[in-house]
Motif scaffolding. Structure first.
Motif, short mmCIF file in Angstrom:
data_model
loop_
_atom_site.label_atom_id
_atom_site.label_comp_id
_atom_site.label_asym_id
_atom_site.label_seq_id
_atom_site.Cartn_x
_atom_site.Cartn_y
_atom_site.Cartn_z
N ASP A 157 0.83 -1.21 0.00
CA ASP A 157 0.00 0.00 0.00
C ASP A 157 0.86 1.26 0.00
O ASP A 157 0.51 2.27 -0.64
N HIS A 158 1.99 1.21 0.70
CA HIS A 158 2.90 2.35 0.72
C HIS A 158 3.46 2.60 -0.68
O HIS A 158 3.52 3.74 -1.16
N MET A 159 3.89 1.53 -1.34
CA MET A 159 4.42 1.66 -2.69
C MET A 159 3.36 2.22 -3.65
O MET A 159 3.62 3.16 -4.41
N GLU A 160 2.16 1.66 -3.56
CA GLU A 160 1.09 2.09 -4.47
C GLU A 160 0.71 3.54 -4.22
O GLU A 160 0.51 4.32 -5.16
N LYS A 161 0.63 3.94 -2.95
CA LYS A 161 0.31 5.32 -2.60
C LYS A 161 1.36 6.28 -3.14
O LYS A 161 1.04 7.36 -3.66
N SER A 162 2.64 5.89 -3.04
CA SER A 162 3.73 6.73 -3.54
C SER A 162 3.61 6.93 -5.04
O SER A 162 3.82 8.03 -5.57
N LEU A 163 3.27 5.86 -5.74
CA LEU A 163 3.13 5.95 -7.20
C LEU A 163 1.92 6.80 -7.60
O LEU A 163 1.98 7.58 -8.55
N LEU A 164 0.84 6.66 -6.87
CA LEU A 164 -0.35 7.48 -7.15
C LEU A 164 -0.03 8.96 -6.98
O LEU A 164 -0.45 9.80 -7.78
N GLU A 165 0.72 9.29 -5.92
CA GLU A 165 1.10 10.69 -5.70
C GLU A 165 2.03 11.17 -6.80
O GLU A 165 1.92 12.31 -7.27
N LYS A 166 2.96 10.31 -7.21
CA LYS A 166 3.91 10.68 -8.26
C LYS A 166 3.19 11.06 -9.55
O LYS A 166 3.55 12.04 -10.21
N PRO B 145 -6.02 3.34 -8.39
CA PRO B 145 -4.95 2.36 -8.59
C PRO B 145 -5.06 1.58 -9.91
O PRO B 145 -4.04 1.23 -10.51
N VAL B 146 -6.29 1.30 -10.34
CA VAL B 146 -6.47 0.57 -11.60
C VAL B 146 -5.89 1.37 -12.76
O VAL B 146 -5.14 0.85 -13.60
N ASN B 147 -6.22 2.66 -12.81
CA ASN B 147 -5.67 3.52 -13.87
C ASN B 147 -4.16 3.62 -13.77
O ASN B 147 -3.45 3.67 -14.79
N LEU B 148 -3.66 3.66 -12.55
CA LEU B 148 -2.21 3.74 -12.34
C LEU B 148 -1.50 2.53 -12.96
O LEU B 148 -0.56 2.69 -13.75
N TRP B 149 -1.95 1.33 -12.59
CA TRP B 149 -1.26 0.14 -13.08
C TRP B 149 -1.45 -0.04 -14.58
O TRP B 149 -0.53 -0.46 -15.28
N ASN C 74 9.51 7.25 -9.28
CA ASN C 74 9.47 7.43 -7.83
C ASN C 74 10.46 6.52 -7.10
O ASN C 74 10.12 5.82 -6.15
N GLY C 75 11.70 6.53 -7.55
CA GLY C 75 12.74 5.74 -6.91
C GLY C 75 12.88 4.33 -7.44
O GLY C 75 13.83 3.63 -7.11
#
Length: 436
Positions: free
Chosen positions: A331-340, A346-350, A395-396
């Protein structure tokens, strides 16, 4: 007389109202790229669009006739098997000239002496240098004038009368009986072709006047128009034309990638254009996402795959994605990517990340992917090819990290995605082109 006029008024009003409820399909010229338009037609059928009329120029006129005829399988088979020899042959005079000059490829004409180029140019303008008798034979076998005339889908085309130097926009009921195929060919009489002659008049490609005949649909009362552009017009010009007519609704569809060229009638390229036309239509209607691939996924497939891992495997997966101390949890990783990416879904992100990596790896774009299928495809290709720029970071996370994360999920996850009915339906649409 009064009652006849009342009847005609009511009859024409009913037709106009019917056209306001159905869609007018407009197909541009574009030569050998025309298979794309048949792919669009198949997708529109699968999406339950109701077509009331179809109007085209050049190859768009050929496809308009096919759509009005209503035999999708025959239209697909026509394009899948169409070769140069089914469309055109060099005239004997020009072939002799080229043979004498040692020219083997038409584009090498520029190497001829100026006088010969001048003479050839005159021949092209006055007569054309390519005979289309093979096309006449091909269309006679593929199209039925009777079925087109009796169709519930109105049809029209654009050609240019060289004899009178004026364009002609003709609806099917304005074309003399027995001459429909002739006028379809006349609409596609490319400038290099020998002039099509009908009733003493010479005709050439309607694209020299109006390559996207939106007005023909509007004049028939259509308030909803689908414009398919495979020609060279700028997008802005077509969109402006659609907006100018103040339609209730319009849809604009054009290829992402052009496979082949205008006069390269090649079955392999035609199959690609058929599939691309189908997928682009799904994309325009928001059934799929992606700028490079076509992804139909509305669930967080990555989270589902991750959640199926054991605790130790989850820890190992996060190490693949980046330093463990940086990404404490999924969840931390996914949240970081969403912010980036300034996203909240999350579906749109992936789906966005899938598409980006697939492009970097040159994954075959002409497939319909769900989440599991695209992850597995990325994993398979990444193990054999290192095409992505390993220095790029998200994001790193380097692209190598992300691909390694996907590879681990693909290998270790016990999650199996059930294909939705929607995905199965449109996957079958792609298979229709491959298997027919």
């Amino acid at each position: 007389m009064k009652y006849i006029l009342i009847f005609l008024f009511v009859f024409l009003s009913v037709i106009s109202l019917a056209n306001e409820e159905t869609w007018g399909l407009v197909l541009s010229g574009g030569g050998a790229k025309g298979a794309y338009e048949i792919g669009v037609w198949k997708a529109l059928l699968d999406l339950d669009f109701e077509l009331g009329g179809v109007y085209g120029t050049s190859v768009g006129a050929i496809n308009s006739a096919a759509v009005a005829q209503g035999d999708l399988t025959k239209a697909v088979n026509l394009w899948k098997n169409l070769k140069d020899s089914d469309v055109m042959v060099m005239t004997p005079e020009v072939k002799k000239l080229l043979d004498q000059s040692g020219i083997k490829v038409l584009t090498d004409i520029i190497k001829l002496p100026f006088k010969e180029i001048e003479d050839l140019g005159k021949t092209i303008v006055e007569q054309g240098i390519i005979n289309t008798d093979p096309l006449k034979k091909t269309l006679d076998a593929a199209l039925s004038e009777e079925k087109i005339r009796n169709s519930s889908v109105n049809m029209g085309l654009v050609t240019f009368d060289v004899t009178e130097l004026k364009p002609k926009m003709l609806y099917v009921d304005e074309i003399p009986q027995g001459q429909l195929i002739d006028f379809v060919i006349a609409s596609g009489n490319f400038p290099l072709f020998v002039r099509e002659k009908i009733n003493g008049q010479k005709y050439m490609d309607g694209g020299v006047y109006y390559n996207m005949p939106i007005k023909m649909a509007v004049n028939k009362g259509f308030k909803k128009v689908i414009a398919v552009q495979i020609g060279g017009e700028r997008i802005g010009l077509v969109i402006n034309a659609l907006q100018m007519f103040k339609l209730d609704e319009y849809i604009y569809i054009a290829p992402r990638v052009i496979y082949g060229s205008v006069l390269d009638f090649n079955p392999e390229n035609s199959l690609k254009m058929l599939i691309e036309g189908y997928l682009d239509t799904l994309h325009v209607n928001k059934y799929v996402s992606g700028d490079y691939t076509y992804i139909m996924e509305d669930k967080n497939i990555i989270k589902s795959m991750y959640d199926s891992l054991s605790d130790s495997e989850k820890s190992e997966a996060l190490k693949m994605a980046g330093p463990l101390q940086f990404y404490r949890t999924f969840d931390h990783m996914e949240k970081s990517l969403l912010e980036k990416y300034s996203m909240d879904d999350p579906v749109n992100l992936w789906n966005f990340i899938f598409d980006d990596i697939a492009c970097s790896l040159s994954v075959n774009p002409l497939e319909l992917y769900n989440g599991e299928k695209i992850v597995n495809e990325i994993s398979k290709i990444s193990k054999t090819e290192q095409k992505y720029n390993e220095g790029n970071t998200i994001n790193g996370m380097t692209l190598r990290d992300i691909v390694s994360f996907f590879n681990y999920l693909s290998e270790k996850s016990s999650f199996e995605e059930n294909e939705t009915e929607k995905y199965q339906k449109f996957s079958a649409g792609i298979d229709f082109f491959k298997n027919n």
